[in-house]
Design a protein around this motif. Structure first.
Motif, mmCIF file in Angstrom:
data_model
loop_
_atom_site.group_PDB
_atom_site.id
_atom_site.type_symbol
_atom_site.label_atom_id
_atom_site.label_comp_id
_atom_site.label_asym_id
_atom_site.label_seq_id
_atom_site.Cartn_x
_atom_site.Cartn_y
_atom_site.Cartn_z
ATOM 1 N N MET A 67 0.827 -1.208 0.000
ATOM 2 C CA MET A 67 0.000 0.000 0.000
ATOM 3 C C MET A 67 0.860 1.257 0.000
ATOM 4 O O MET A 67 0.596 2.215 -0.734
ATOM 5 N N LEU A 68 1.931 1.262 0.814
ATOM 6 C CA LEU A 68 2.794 2.435 0.892
ATOM 7 C C LEU A 68 3.540 2.672 -0.412
ATOM 8 O O LEU A 68 3.752 3.826 -0.822
ATOM 9 N N LEU A 69 3.936 1.603 -1.085
ATOM 10 C CA LEU A 69 4.661 1.737 -2.342
ATOM 11 C C LEU A 69 3.800 2.369 -3.429
ATOM 12 O O LEU A 69 4.286 3.149 -4.251
ATOM 13 N N VAL A 70 2.528 2.070 -3.424
ATOM 14 C CA VAL A 70 1.629 2.547 -4.474
ATOM 15 C C VAL A 70 1.031 3.912 -4.147
ATOM 16 O O VAL A 70 0.885 4.770 -5.025
ATOM 17 N N ASP A 78 4.855 8.573 -1.593
ATOM 18 C CA ASP A 78 6.139 8.840 -2.248
ATOM 19 C C ASP A 78 7.315 8.547 -1.320
ATOM 20 O O ASP A 78 8.446 8.974 -1.582
ATOM 21 N N PHE A 79 7.070 7.822 -0.238
ATOM 22 C CA PHE A 79 8.168 7.452 0.645
ATOM 23 C C PHE A 79 9.182 6.620 -0.132
ATOM 24 O O PHE A 79 8.806 5.754 -0.937
ATOM 25 N N ILE A 95 10.135 3.489 4.037
ATOM 26 C CA ILE A 95 9.125 2.442 4.209
ATOM 27 C C ILE A 95 9.650 1.335 5.109
ATOM 28 O O ILE A 95 8.938 0.846 5.993
ATOM 29 N N ALA A 96 10.896 0.941 4.905
ATOM 30 C CA ALA A 96 11.486 -0.100 5.744
ATOM 31 C C ALA A 96 11.498 0.332 7.205
ATOM 32 O O ALA A 96 11.186 -0.464 8.105
#
Length: 280
Positions: free
Chosen positions: A232-235, A238-239, A244-245
């Motif tokens: 979800m965060l990848l899509v 813009d992190f 994200i990790a």
């Protein structure tokens, strides 16, 4: 001469199945400054009989008030704690019972108020306490039989349904408790020791039963929840990958990337490119 004679029926629908519900413990408590009010669980049912004062019970998602002559039954694996009113210290007797559960809503807890039978139940409870304190030979058997008497009194309450909890169902509830905890805390640095302590079981037993229930280990499930969130965060954000990790609790970017590729078959950056282009 006058006399009375009664036939004892063997098909009484209130009779509990034999060799199922088992007394594990009995304790008495009254509020004091040392009262420990932290949320906790047990791998067996608890039956709280409020014999004095007022207080409340705190579950994971709700709180309710209790007073004298109230009974609270907490099923195995349910997070809870007891709170007392300072002006009217709560006093209760609690039974720990194995292989027993009450029919309840999703909270896994039922509250009932005694209008009849309370004095008889409390006499049984105080006799159990006396037997345990004295420790005379055979006190275990007396306590077990008194438990069965108490359960029969409870079955006479219209709003209570008690059933036997099979061992595999208890294991299922323990695994469900751990799974739900991981769902709520998957970004944190969880350990098997911590999760096993939460469910009050051995960590090796936890791994075995969790894998049997969900076809994965608790830690692998935690990683899969992190990867699910990362998609979800990848899509949708813009992190960058390092951010994200860090947000998801991975110890390093490389560990995040390796875990993502193992579960998704592609790298995190490739997943972002494919899904963002598909969304256009």
């Amino acid at each position: 001469m006058s006399s009375q004679y009664y036939i004892i029926r063997e098909d009484d629908p209130h009779v509990m199945p034999q060799n199922q519900a088992k007394i594990l413990s009995i304790s008495w408590a009254q509020y004091s400054q040392e009262w420990n009010s932290s949320l906790h669980t047990h791998n067996h049912a608890e039956l709280f009989f409020v014999v004095g004062g007022q207080g409340s019970f705190q579950l994971q998602n709700r709180q309710f008030s209790v007073g004298s002559r109230d009974l609270v039954i907490i099923n195995s694996g349910v997070l809870h704690t007891e709170l007392s009113q300072s002006g009217s210290p709560m006093e209760y007797i609690v039974l720990g019972v194995d292989s027993l559960e009450v029919l309840a809503d999703t909270s896994g807890c039922v509250q009932s108020h005694f209008y009849t039978g309370w004095d008889e139940v409390v006499r049984c409870l105080r006799l159990m306490l006396q037997e345990v304190r004295n420790g005379q030979p055979g006190h275990q058997f007396i306590c077990q039989h008194l438990l069965e008497v108490i359960l029969l009194w409870l079955l006479r309450q219209d709003n209570l349904t008690l059933t036997a909890a099979a061992a595999d169902r208890r294991s299922s509830r323990e695994c469900d408790l751990v799974r739900r905890y991981i769902d709520d805390h998957f970004k944190e640095n969880l350990t098997l020791d911590q999760l096993a302590a939460l469910a009050h079981i051995n960590k090796y037993h936890l791994v075995h039963t969790f894998r049997k229930e969900y076809n994965t280990s608790p830690i692998s499930y935690q990683i899969s929840r992190r990867i699910q969130e990362s998609r979800m965060l990848l899509v949708s954000t813009d992190f960058n990958l390092s951010q994200i990790a860090q947000i998801l609790g991975f110890s390093s970017l490389s560990y995040f990337s390796q875990s993502f590729r193992r579960l998704e078959g592609i790298s995190p950056m490739e997943y972002r490119k494919r899904n963002r282009s598909a969304a256009r």
